[in-house]
Design a protein around this motif. Structure first.
Motif, short mmCIF file in Angstrom:
data_model
loop_
_atom_site.label_atom_id
_atom_site.label_comp_id
_atom_site.label_asym_id
_atom_site.label_seq_id
_atom_site.Cartn_x
_atom_site.Cartn_y
_atom_site.Cartn_z
N THR A 41 0.79 -0.85 -0.20
CA THR A 41 0.17 -0.33 0.39
C THR A 41 1.01 1.24 0.04
OG1 THR A 41 -0.04 -0.18 2.40
CG2 THR A 41 -2.12 -1.39 1.74
N ALA A 42 0.46 2.15 -0.26
CA ALA A 42 0.37 3.92 -0.35
C ALA A 42 -0.18 3.94 -0.15
CB ALA A 42 2.04 3.82 -1.90
N LEU A 43 -0.39 5.49 0.97
CA LEU A 43 -1.29 6.02 1.14
C LEU A 43 -0.83 7.68 2.21
CD1 LEU A 43 -3.08 3.82 3.35
CD2 LEU A 43 -3.37 4.55 0.63
N PRO A 44 -1.55 8.75 1.49
CA PRO A 44 -1.31 9.73 2.16
C PRO A 44 -0.84 9.89 3.78
CG PRO A 44 -3.12 9.39 0.99
CD PRO A 44 -3.09 8.19 0.60
N PHE A 45 -1.64 8.95 4.71
CA PHE A 45 -2.06 8.99 5.72
C PHE A 45 -1.33 7.82 6.49
CE2 PHE A 45 -5.52 11.67 3.32
CZ PHE A 45 -4.76 13.00 3.98
N SER A 46 -1.04 7.56 7.64
CA SER A 46 -0.95 7.11 8.08
C SER A 46 -2.17 6.27 9.00
CB SER A 46 -0.11 6.41 9.24
OG SER A 46 -0.41 7.53 10.71
N ASP A 47 -2.49 4.93 10.08
CA ASP A 47 -3.39 4.01 10.43
C ASP A 47 -3.79 5.03 11.47
OD1 ASP A 47 -3.59 2.09 8.76
OD2 ASP A 47 -2.27 0.97 9.68
N GLU A 48 -3.29 5.29 12.40
CA GLU A 48 -3.45 6.16 13.17
C GLU A 48 -3.65 7.75 12.88
OE1 GLU A 48 0.53 3.75 14.13
OE2 GLU A 48 -0.27 5.70 12.40
N GLN A 49 -3.44 8.42 11.78
CA GLN A 49 -4.18 9.18 11.57
C GLN A 49 -5.83 8.98 11.04
OE1 GLN A 49 -0.78 10.59 8.69
NE2 GLN A 49 -1.09 12.73 9.58
N MET A 50 -5.94 7.70 10.25
CA MET A 50 -7.06 7.92 10.30
C MET A 50 -8.09 7.08 10.99
SD MET A 50 -6.33 6.52 6.03
CE MET A 50 -5.23 4.76 6.20
N GLU A 51 -7.30 6.69 12.21
CA GLU A 51 -8.59 6.34 12.83
C GLU A 51 -9.50 6.94 13.74
OE1 GLU A 51 -8.39 2.18 16.01
OE2 GLU A 51 -6.59 2.64 15.61
N LYS A 52 -8.79 8.23 13.58
CA LYS A 52 -9.46 9.30 14.59
C LYS A 52 -10.10 11.09 13.73
CE LYS A 52 -4.61 9.85 16.84
NZ LYS A 52 -3.61 11.54 16.94
N VAL A 53 -10.65 10.18 12.58
CA VAL A 53 -11.26 10.40 11.85
C VAL A 53 -12.32 9.93 11.30
CG1 VAL A 53 -11.16 11.60 9.60
CG2 VAL A 53 -9.09 11.76 10.59
N GLU A 54 -13.93 10.70 11.92
CA GLU A 54 -15.16 9.58 10.81
C GLU A 54 -15.17 9.84 9.75
OE1 GLU A 54 -16.52 7.48 13.08
OE2 GLU A 54 -15.24 7.91 14.63
N TYR A 55 -15.08 11.25 9.28
CA TYR A 55 -15.62 11.30 8.19
C TYR A 55 -13.93 12.20 6.91
CZ TYR A 55 -20.38 10.74 9.60
OH TYR A 55 -21.53 10.34 9.77
N ARG A 56 -14.22 11.61 5.89
CA ARG A 56 -12.93 11.78 5.23
C ARG A 56 -13.08 13.47 4.70
NH1 ARG A 56 -13.88 10.85 -1.53
NH2 ARG A 56 -16.44 10.41 -1.41
N ILE A 57 -14.30 13.71 5.19
CA ILE A 57 -13.78 15.67 4.98
C ILE A 57 -12.89 15.75 6.10
CG2 ILE A 57 -15.87 15.70 6.12
CD1 ILE A 57 -17.04 18.60 3.80
N ASP A 58 -12.60 15.36 7.12
CA ASP A 58 -11.95 16.14 8.39
C ASP A 58 -10.32 15.21 7.55
OD1 ASP A 58 -13.94 17.20 8.89
OD2 ASP A 58 -14.86 15.30 10.13
N LEU A 59 -10.28 14.78 7.19
CA LEU A 59 -8.63 14.57 7.37
C LEU A 59 -7.60 15.61 7.20
CD1 LEU A 59 -8.96 11.51 4.50
CD2 LEU A 59 -8.33 11.68 6.99
N PRO A 60 -7.00 14.63 7.31
CA PRO A 60 -5.80 16.62 7.45
C PRO A 60 -4.81 16.46 6.46
CG PRO A 60 -5.13 14.83 9.11
CD PRO A 60 -6.24 14.25 8.43
N GLN A 61 -4.46 18.09 6.51
CA GLN A 61 -3.28 17.88 5.40
C GLN A 61 -2.40 16.85 5.24
OE1 GLN A 61 -2.91 19.71 2.33
NE2 GLN A 61 -4.26 21.00 2.77
N SER A 62 -1.90 15.95 4.41
CA SER A 62 -1.06 15.43 4.25
C SER A 62 0.08 15.68 4.38
CB SER A 62 -1.26 14.32 3.05
OG SER A 62 -0.06 13.41 2.66
N ASP A 63 1.45 14.94 5.40
CA ASP A 63 2.65 15.12 5.18
C ASP A 63 3.52 14.11 5.45
OD1 ASP A 63 2.72 13.56 7.65
OD2 ASP A 63 2.03 15.19 9.43
N ALA A 64 3.02 13.12 4.87
CA ALA A 64 4.61 12.50 4.48
C ALA A 64 2.69 11.55 3.61
CB ALA A 64 4.59 11.35 6.02
N LYS A 65 3.97 10.43 3.01
CA LYS A 65 3.22 8.99 2.03
C LYS A 65 4.34 7.98 3.06
CE LYS A 65 1.82 11.50 -0.89
NZ LYS A 65 2.32 13.05 0.00
N VAL A 66 3.09 6.83 3.00
CA VAL A 66 2.96 5.72 4.39
C VAL A 66 3.27 4.88 2.94
CG1 VAL A 66 1.90 4.53 6.52
CG2 VAL A 66 2.19 7.19 5.91
#
Length: 225
Positions: free
Chosen positions: A159-184
């Motif tokens: 997998t190559a994603l703009p967010f980590s599992d830890e970042q995504m787990e805290k968010v209920e809706y994708r509109i609330d995802l933070p700015q990507s600060d790394a590629k995982v």
């Protein structure tokens, strides 16, 4: 078991590092790692990196745990890359995400994508975008500089994603995802099947992944342009 054994909160410590020059054109770095969870649960990860004179890194990995019946989401390695590395190209099953128990409808071929587009747009952000039967995968910037992983004795998943599992787990809706600060970037030897446990059974036994002793090898090359 993930919660009671602290699978998501493993605390990793380095137990030992040794370096030797195997021959005139190879250096070997051996690392012993210990991951500690909860209730006495532990994971041991021994990694040997053989760095050849042509720049190829062969990574040999051995993993075991204190509970061989513990189910894991994946067995592999995870790298955090600078956010400029936003392009992916791979030789495996695609173009949509696929898993061990739902991959036959996806042809093996060479595919290209941005890392952003490899994140399946579920409304609830979660780990996604796995690709099976991978021969090689490159994650690069727009100029083509980056990293390439290749299979050795067995095919890979990634997998190559703009967010980590830890970042995504805290968010209920994708509109609330933070700015990507790394590629995982995850290079996996085994990835858990998805089953249909949201409204049905868990993955079939042949698609489960257990933390029993296992070894796997992959190769890395730096790509410079």
């Amino acid at each position: 078991g993930w919660v009671s054994n602290g699978i998501k909160e493993l605390k990793w410590t380095t137990q030992g590092i040794s370096v030797e020059q195997s021959n005139a054109s190879e250096v070997k770095i051996s690392v012993k790692l210990l991951g500690e969870g909860k209730n006495g649960f532990t994971v041991n990860h021994d990694a040997v990196y053989k760095i050849s004179g042509n720049g190829t890194i062969t990574a040999e990995n051995s993993i075991n745990s204190s509970n061989s019946q513990q189910v894991a989401g994946r067995i592999g390695v995870r790298m955090f890359l600078e956010k400029q590395f936003d392009q992916a190209e791979y030789f495996g099953r695609g173009p949509m995400e696929n898993y061990a128990d739902r991959k036959r409808g996806f042809d093996v071929g060479v595919y290209k994508s941005t890392v952003k587009d490899l994140l399946t747009p579920y409304e609830k952000p979660m780990d996604a975008g796995n690709h099976e039967d991978v021969r090689w995968v490159k994650v690069t910037n727009t100029a083509g500089t980056g990293i390439m992983a290749q299979c050795d004795a067995s095919l890979l998943q990634f997998t190559a994603l703009p967010f980590s599992d830890e970042q995504m787990e805290k968010v209920e809706y994708r509109i609330d995802l933070p700015q990507s600060d790394a590629k995982v970037f995850c290079i996996s030897h085994q990835t858990l099947g998805v089953g249909s446990n949201g409204c049905g059974p868990r993955p079939l036994p042949q698609y489960m992944v257990y933390l029993a002793p296992v070894s796997f090898t992959y190769k890395l090359n730096l790509l410079v342009k």
